[in-house]
Design a protein around this motif. Sequence first.
Motif, PDB file in Angstrom:
ATOM      1  N   SER A  41     -23.366 -55.334  13.985  1.00 23.52           N
ATOM      2  CA  SER A  41     -24.239 -54.989  14.861  1.00 23.52           C
ATOM      3  C   SER A  41     -23.753 -54.081  15.826  1.00 23.52           C
ATOM      4  N   ARG A  42     -22.391 -54.282  16.220  1.00 27.14           N
ATOM      5  CA  ARG A  42     -21.721 -53.078  17.002  1.00 27.14           C
ATOM      6  C   ARG A  42     -21.427 -51.990  16.286  1.00 27.14           C
ATOM      7  N   LYS A  43     -21.397 -52.164  15.056  1.00 27.93           N
ATOM      8  CA  LYS A  43     -20.790 -50.774  14.105  1.00 27.93           C
ATOM      9  C   LYS A  43     -22.182 -50.017  14.191  1.00 27.93           C
ATOM     10  N   GLN A  44     -23.361 -50.592  13.868  1.00 24.88           N
ATOM     11  CA  GLN A  44     -24.656 -50.000  13.780  1.00 24.88           C
ATOM     12  C   GLN A  44     -24.828 -49.082  15.074  1.00 24.88           C
ATOM     13  N   GLN A  45     -24.469 -49.688  16.382  1.00 30.86           N
ATOM     14  CA  GLN A  45     -24.701 -49.098  17.494  1.00 30.86           C
ATOM     15  C   GLN A  45     -23.629 -47.816  17.800  1.00 30.86           C
ATOM     16  N   PHE A  46     -22.517 -48.159  17.268  1.00 26.41           N
ATOM     17  CA  PHE A  46     -21.684 -47.039  17.186  1.00 26.41           C
ATOM     18  C   PHE A  46     -21.993 -45.750  16.684  1.00 26.41           C
ATOM     19  N   ILE A  47     -22.604 -46.140  15.232  1.00 21.83           N
ATOM     20  CA  ILE A  47     -23.079 -45.247  14.498  1.00 21.83           C
ATOM     21  C   ILE A  47     -24.401 -44.450  15.035  1.00 21.83           C
ATOM     22  N   GLN A  48     -25.192 -45.184  15.600  1.00 23.74           N
ATOM     23  CA  GLN A  48     -26.303 -44.359  16.233  1.00 23.74           C
ATOM     24  C   GLN A  48     -25.755 -43.603  17.312  1.00 23.74           C
ATOM     25  N   ASP A  49     -25.037 -43.980  18.202  1.00 26.54           N
ATOM     26  CA  ASP A  49     -24.335 -43.149  19.195  1.00 26.54           C
ATOM     27  C   ASP A  49     -23.684 -41.854  18.620  1.00 26.54           C
ATOM     28  N   LEU A  50     -22.968 -42.061  17.601  1.00 26.29           N
ATOM     29  CA  LEU A  50     -22.238 -41.002  16.956  1.00 26.29           C
ATOM     30  C   LEU A  50     -23.296 -39.773  16.534  1.00 26.29           C
ATOM     31  N   ALA A  51     -24.470 -40.273  15.841  1.00 22.51           N
ATOM     32  CA  ALA A  51     -25.451 -39.515  15.475  1.00 22.51           C
ATOM     33  C   ALA A  51     -26.147 -38.720  16.588  1.00 22.51           C
ATOM     34  N   GLU A  52     -26.177 -39.498  17.770  1.00 26.15           N
ATOM     35  CA  GLU A  52     -26.820 -38.734  18.740  1.00 26.15           C
ATOM     36  C   GLU A  52     -25.586 -37.658  19.399  1.00 26.15           C
ATOM     37  N   GLU A  53     -24.449 -37.938  19.556  1.00 23.41           N
ATOM     38  CA  GLU A  53     -23.474 -37.194  19.726  1.00 23.41           C
ATOM     39  C   GLU A  53     -23.221 -35.788  18.863  1.00 23.41           C
ATOM     40  N   LEU A  54     -23.440 -36.240  17.722  1.00 22.66           N
ATOM     41  CA  LEU A  54     -23.220 -35.020  16.667  1.00 22.66           C
ATOM     42  C   LEU A  54     -24.357 -33.887  16.771  1.00 22.66           C
ATOM     43  N   LYS A  55     -25.373 -34.450  17.399  1.00 19.17           N
ATOM     44  CA  LYS A  55     -26.473 -33.618  17.686  1.00 19.17           C
ATOM     45  C   LYS A  55     -26.144 -32.304  18.734  1.00 19.17           C
ATOM     46  N   ALA A  56     -24.986 -32.515  19.648  1.00 18.35           N
ATOM     47  CA  ALA A  56     -24.403 -31.446  20.406  1.00 18.35           C
ATOM     48  C   ALA A  56     -23.671 -30.434  19.775  1.00 18.35           C
ATOM     49  N   PHE A  57     -23.446 -30.679  18.499  1.00 20.88           N
ATOM     50  CA  PHE A  57     -22.700 -29.753  17.624  1.00 20.88           C
ATOM     51  C   PHE A  57     -23.811 -29.365  16.599  1.00 20.88           C
ATOM     52  N   ASP A  58     -25.251 -29.393  16.843  1.00 22.09           N
ATOM     53  CA  ASP A  58     -26.155 -29.147  15.656  1.00 22.09           C
ATOM     54  C   ASP A  58     -26.231 -29.659  14.385  1.00 22.09           C
ATOM     55  N   ILE A  59     -25.452 -30.802  14.379  1.00 21.34           N
ATOM     56  CA  ILE A  59     -25.410 -31.731  13.113  1.00 21.34           C
ATOM     57  C   ILE A  59     -26.497 -32.746  13.338  1.00 21.34           C
ATOM     58  N   GLU A  60     -27.206 -32.883  12.019  1.00 21.31           N
ATOM     59  CA  GLU A  60     -28.367 -33.818  12.277  1.00 21.31           C
ATOM     60  C   GLU A  60     -27.861 -34.915  11.024  1.00 21.31           C
ATOM     61  N   PRO A  61     -28.406 -36.056  11.029  1.00 24.69           N
ATOM     62  CA  PRO A  61     -27.862 -36.953  10.093  1.00 24.69           C
ATOM     63  C   PRO A  61     -27.967 -36.580   8.561  1.00 24.69           C
ATOM     64  N   HIS A  62     -29.002 -35.791   8.515  1.00 20.58           N
ATOM     65  CA  HIS A  62     -29.614 -35.433   6.888  1.00 20.58           C
ATOM     66  C   HIS A  62     -28.514 -34.422   6.715  1.00 20.58           C
ATOM     67  N   ASP A  63     -27.993 -33.933   7.541  1.00 25.76           N
ATOM     68  CA  ASP A  63     -26.857 -32.677   7.102  1.00 25.76           C
ATOM     69  C   ASP A  63     -25.547 -33.471   6.630  1.00 25.76           C
ATOM     70  N   LEU A  64     -25.553 -34.723   6.827  1.00 29.97           N
ATOM     71  CA  LEU A  64     -24.172 -35.272   6.521  1.00 29.97           C
ATOM     72  C   LEU A  64     -24.406 -35.987   5.080  1.00 29.97           C
ATOM     73  N   ALA A  65     -25.816 -36.151   4.619  1.00 21.70           N
ATOM     74  CA  ALA A  65     -25.913 -36.594   3.184  1.00 21.70           C
ATOM     75  C   ALA A  65     -25.132 -35.834   2.176  1.00 21.70           C
ATOM     76  N   ALA A  66     -24.617 -36.551   1.289  1.00 22.62           N
ATOM     77  CA  ALA A  66     -23.877 -35.817   0.347  1.00 22.62           C
ATOM     78  C   ALA A  66     -24.844 -35.851  -0.909  1.00 22.62           C
TER      79      ALA A  66
END
Length: 66
Positions: A41-66
């Motif tokens: 559960s903690r990990k999922q929260q960190f991942i959500q926070d990370l996804a939000e922070e990456l938006k500041a770099f103009d990176i969306e979660p779909h950009d990370l999909a391989a």
Amino acid sequence: MEALISKKAARVLDLLEQIESVNEMIRLHEGDAFMQGQYQSRKQQFIQDLAEELKAFDIEPHDLAA
């Protein structure tokens, strides 16, 4: 004097380190479903926070999909 790393980048790095630490705890508590669930559960929260922070770099979660 200019900082070596921006606050945005430092936050992303911090979240990655938190995820790394939680992953270790998940492995440590192998066999204890309750504790693993807590750390998952903690990990999922960190991942959500990370996804939000990456938006500041103009990176969306779909950009990370391989």
